[in-house]
Design an enzyme around this catalytic site. Structure first.
Site, PDB file in Angstrom:
ATOM      1  N   TYR A 100       0.855  -1.193   0.000  1.00  0.00           N
ATOM      2  CA  TYR A 100       0.000   0.000   0.000  1.00  0.00           C
ATOM      3  C   TYR A 100       0.885   1.234   0.000  1.00  0.00           C
ATOM      4  O   TYR A 100       1.897   1.300   0.715  1.00  0.00           O
ATOM      5  CB  TYR A 100      -0.901   0.020   1.235  1.00  0.00           C
ATOM      6  CG  TYR A 100      -1.742   1.280   1.355  1.00  0.00           C
ATOM      7  CD1 TYR A 100      -2.940   1.405   0.662  1.00  0.00           C
ATOM      8  CD2 TYR A 100      -1.318   2.350   2.147  1.00  0.00           C
ATOM      9  CE1 TYR A 100      -3.708   2.548   0.755  1.00  0.00           C
ATOM     10  CE2 TYR A 100      -2.078   3.509   2.242  1.00  0.00           C
ATOM     11  CZ  TYR A 100      -3.277   3.598   1.550  1.00  0.00           C
ATOM     12  OH  TYR A 100      -4.034   4.740   1.635  1.00  0.00           O
ATOM     13  N   GLU A 185      -3.241   7.631  -4.287  1.00  0.00           N
ATOM     14  CA  GLU A 185      -3.182   6.349  -3.578  1.00  0.00           C
ATOM     15  C   GLU A 185      -3.014   5.207  -4.568  1.00  0.00           C
ATOM     16  O   GLU A 185      -3.683   5.170  -5.601  1.00  0.00           O
ATOM     17  CB  GLU A 185      -4.464   6.147  -2.768  1.00  0.00           C
ATOM     18  CG  GLU A 185      -4.528   4.818  -2.014  1.00  0.00           C
ATOM     19  CD  GLU A 185      -5.872   4.617  -1.341  1.00  0.00           C
ATOM     20  OE1 GLU A 185      -5.943   4.800  -0.113  1.00  0.00           O
ATOM     21  OE2 GLU A 185      -6.854   4.274  -2.049  1.00  0.00           O
TER      22      GLU A 185
END
Length: 377
Positions: A100, A185
């Site tokens: 992530y 993101e």
């Protein structure tokens, strides 16, 4: 302004961050040819809501006919209230690990922050805070290579994985600054046998900076039809999924009203700040917009400063009579011309409250009791 995944990935790719080979489709034309070229694929609905994977918005296929069938299925569905109009079809990636990576703004510290974790994937929100690395970035210095190397060491990455991930971090920060982003993101950032690449991407850009990146990045309209209509009238309006339609005059009092509804066991159908100084005509238009969403009850909370309580009362009476209103309505009027507004309502057999808490509890009691008339407002 949120970008669709394919738009975000286009920006990543043009700035040197690898993404899976993919193409965007609004129908089935060209789908078979693309699948024949790339092999097994992932078919991803392009909607702005989160959680599309769990909602069935991502499917996998191994051959052209299977892909066409699933594209048709997705284009005929809604994901969390959003109609799927476009799909992104990508080569299926053989994933070894999911990471992530994100860069956003920490409002409390007023700093840019880089977030990284070795626990990427669908349930990133459930990852314990201690498993998420946070690195605050001094905007006068920027993100430096030594910092990215330190972060990859903290993540336990080595060799090729560490080098490629560190390079992606640097490029992601450059994208964040270049496009005046509020969020960039990558989830998941996947590790394959040969590459580290962005399997999914989200970007949120600052609306006020749109003039800097248009027309290179298309403006994405996020408002619903009702929200657009309200915006045209200069009314701050956001559709929600609760049961009580709310009209108030000011962002603070509106938020407080929504909080009180939640506190006393109900929920708001919307956020509507009708603004200060609205005329009788503008107030009536705001009420009509509010009622078009079919709330189960209506709560009007007015603290009259510039806004005049008598204007609100007349507007409500006008709309009530025009629409033959039957749903439960509760009104709180306090402030400028309060007595006159109260008298106008009383002539119609409607009482107003002075306490917002009493107004909120009253509208909830009417809902629970199944009240269907405009009374005791």
């Amino acid at each position: 302004m949120k970008l669709y995944e394919y738009m975000a990935k286009g920006i990543l790719l043009s700035n040197g961050i690898p993404v899976p080979m993919g193409a965007v489709f609004k129908g089935i034309d060209g789908v078979a040819e693309f699948v024949e070229k790339v092999g097994p694929v992932a078919i991803k609905s392009q909607v702005l809501s989160g959680g599309r994977g769990k909602a069935g918005g991502i499917k996998f296929a191994t051959d052209p006919q299977d892909t066409i069938t699933k594209v048709r299925d997705l284009l005929a569905t809604e994901i969390k209230g959003c109609q799927v109009e476009t799909v992104l079809i990508e080569e299926k990636v053989n994933i070894e690990r999911e990471l992530y990576l994100a860069i956003t703004v920490d409002g409390s510290k007023r700093q840019i922050v880089l977030l990284a974790s070795i626990a990427g994937g669908m349930d990133i929100e459930q990852v314990p805070e201690e498993q998420v690395i946070k690195r605050f970035i001094d905007i006068t210095i920027g993100l430096q290579p030594y910092a990215t190397r330190e972060i990859t060491r903290q993540m336990g990455l080595k060799g090729r994985e560490a080098k490629q991930t560190a390079d992606i971090m640097l490029k992601l920060y450059q994208i964040f600054r270049k496009y005046d982003a509020e969020l960039v993101e990558i989830n998941p950032l996947v590790v394959t046998q040969t590459h580290v690449l962005a399997a999914d991407a989200k970007m949120t850009l600052d609306d006020e900076a749109a003039f800097r990146f248009l027309p290179d990045v298309p403006y994405v309209e996020e408002k619903t039809a009702v929200e657009k209509k309200a915006d045209d009238l200069g009314i701050s309006y956001v559709e929600l999924d609760g049961e009580v339609g709310v009209m108030a005059n000011g962002a603070g009092i509106t938020m407080a009203t929504l909080d009180l509804l939640q506190h006393f066991g109900s929920s708001a159908r919307n956020f509507m700040d009708a603004g200060g100084g609205s005329s009788e005509k503008a107030t009536a238009a705001a009420l009509e917009i509010l009622l078009s969403t079919n709330p189960k009850a209506l709560l009007i909370n007015i603290f009259g400063g510039i806004t005049r309580c008598d204007d609100v009362a007349r507007a409500f009476v006008q709309v009530k009579n025009a629409l033959d209103l039957k749903l439960p309505v509760v009104i709180r009027l306090v402030g400028t011309n309060e007595d006159l507004g109260t008298a106008i309502l009383r002539e119609q057999g409607i009482e107003s409250f002075k306490s917002v808490e009493e107004a909120v509890t009253k509208v909830i009691s009417l809902l629970k009791g199944g009240g269907a008339d405009v009374h005791n407002s």
